[in-house]
Design an enzyme around this catalytic site. Structure first.
Site, short mmCIF file in Angstrom:
data_model
loop_
_atom_site.label_atom_id
_atom_site.label_comp_id
_atom_site.label_asym_id
_atom_site.label_seq_id
_atom_site.Cartn_x
_atom_site.Cartn_y
_atom_site.Cartn_z
N ASN A 17 60.19 -35.70 0.34
CA ASN A 17 61.23 -34.80 -0.15
C ASN A 17 60.66 -33.67 -1.01
OD1 ASN A 17 60.78 -36.99 -1.92
ND2 ASN A 17 62.74 -36.74 -2.93
N GLU A 38 62.12 -30.98 -3.71
CA GLU A 38 63.27 -30.58 -4.51
C GLU A 38 63.12 -29.15 -5.01
OE1 GLU A 38 63.86 -33.73 -7.41
OE2 GLU A 38 64.71 -35.02 -5.85
N CYS A 88 65.38 -33.43 2.05
CA CYS A 88 65.04 -34.86 2.15
C CYS A 88 63.75 -35.05 2.96
CB CYS A 88 66.15 -35.61 2.88
SG CYS A 88 67.67 -35.80 1.94
N GLU A 109 63.18 -37.02 5.44
CA GLU A 109 63.41 -37.08 6.89
C GLU A 109 63.52 -35.68 7.47
OE1 GLU A 109 65.03 -38.56 4.45
OE2 GLU A 109 66.06 -40.38 5.08
N CYS A 140 70.44 -39.91 4.67
CA CYS A 140 71.75 -39.34 4.33
C CYS A 140 72.41 -38.79 5.59
CB CYS A 140 71.61 -38.26 3.26
SG CYS A 140 70.97 -36.70 3.90
N CYS A 197 70.62 -35.86 7.30
CA CYS A 197 69.40 -36.28 7.99
C CYS A 197 69.71 -37.03 9.28
CB CYS A 197 68.52 -37.12 7.07
SG CYS A 197 67.77 -36.12 5.78
N1 THU Z 1 66.29 -38.36 -0.38
C1 THU Z 1 65.49 -38.35 0.72
O1 THU Z 1 64.47 -37.64 0.76
N2 THU Z 1 65.81 -39.13 1.77
C2 THU Z 1 66.83 -40.04 1.76
O2 THU Z 1 67.02 -40.75 2.74
C3 THU Z 1 67.69 -40.18 0.57
C4 THU Z 1 67.52 -39.13 -0.46
C5 THU Z 1 65.91 -37.54 -1.54
C6 THU Z 1 66.74 -36.33 -1.81
C7 THU Z 1 66.47 -36.09 -3.28
O3 THU Z 1 65.26 -35.34 -3.41
C8 THU Z 1 66.22 -37.48 -3.83
O4 THU Z 1 65.99 -38.32 -2.71
C9 THU Z 1 67.38 -38.04 -4.64
O5 THU Z 1 68.57 -37.94 -3.92
#
Ligand code: THU
Length: 140
Positions: A44, A46, A55, A57, A91, A94
């Site tokens: 991920n 941010e 994310c 994925e 999520c 994704c």
């Molecule tokens: N996140 C992912 O990268 N993949 C997931 O399947 C769930 C959430 C990340 C997004 C964000 O950077 C952090 O987790 C908290 O939500």
């Protein structure tokens, strides 16, 4: 746990080390397995404007697409570094993004997350039933 599943989860765990997640501190890694044996990973990313965060994925899928891959997606592993045994499920966004490649290649990838009693294994189609896809745009 099968060897394929274990090694894809290990690849996702390693990828999580490259996450940029200073806001949530929730480091996630994803690994995509393809029918030619290739594995493409992502973590991920941010942003100070929180809602723009990507994310793991989505990053892995974009990397694979940018390597020219469109088909052959067989499995997806997701790992949250803080809780590697706990299942972190993709999520909704994704699931939709992964579904695009699954539909292009007419595969129904397995999604693997967690381990031991917490392990989850589901087909993408079970996580996103009746998905919208490219065929809908063609009236198919
Ligand atoms: N996140 C992912 O990268 N993949 C997931 O399947 C769930 C959430 C990340 C997004 C964000 O950077 C952090 O987790 C908290 O939500």
């Amino acid at each position: 746990m099968t060897a394929a599943r274990e090694s894809l989860l290990a690849a996702a765990r390693e990828a999580a080390g490259q996450a940029y997640a200073p806001y949530s501190r929730f480091l996630v890694g994803a690994a995509l397995a393809f029918d030619d044996g290739a594995v493409v990973t992502g973590a991920n990313v941010e942003n100070a404007s929180y809602g723009l965060s990507l994310c793991a994925e989505a990053v892995a899928l974009a990397k694979a697409m940018n390597e020219g891959r469109r088909t052959g997606l067989l499995a997806v592993a997701v790992v949250g570094l803080a809780t590697p045994d706990e299942a972190v499920m993709p999520c909704g966004r994704c699931r939709q993004m992964l579904s695009e490649m699954a539909m292009l290649g007419a595969t129904d990838p397995l999604v693997w997350s967690g381990s031991g009693a917490q392990a989850v294994e589901q087909r993408l189609s079970a996580l996103l039933p009746l998905a919208f896809g490219p065929d809908n745009l063609r009236g198919g």
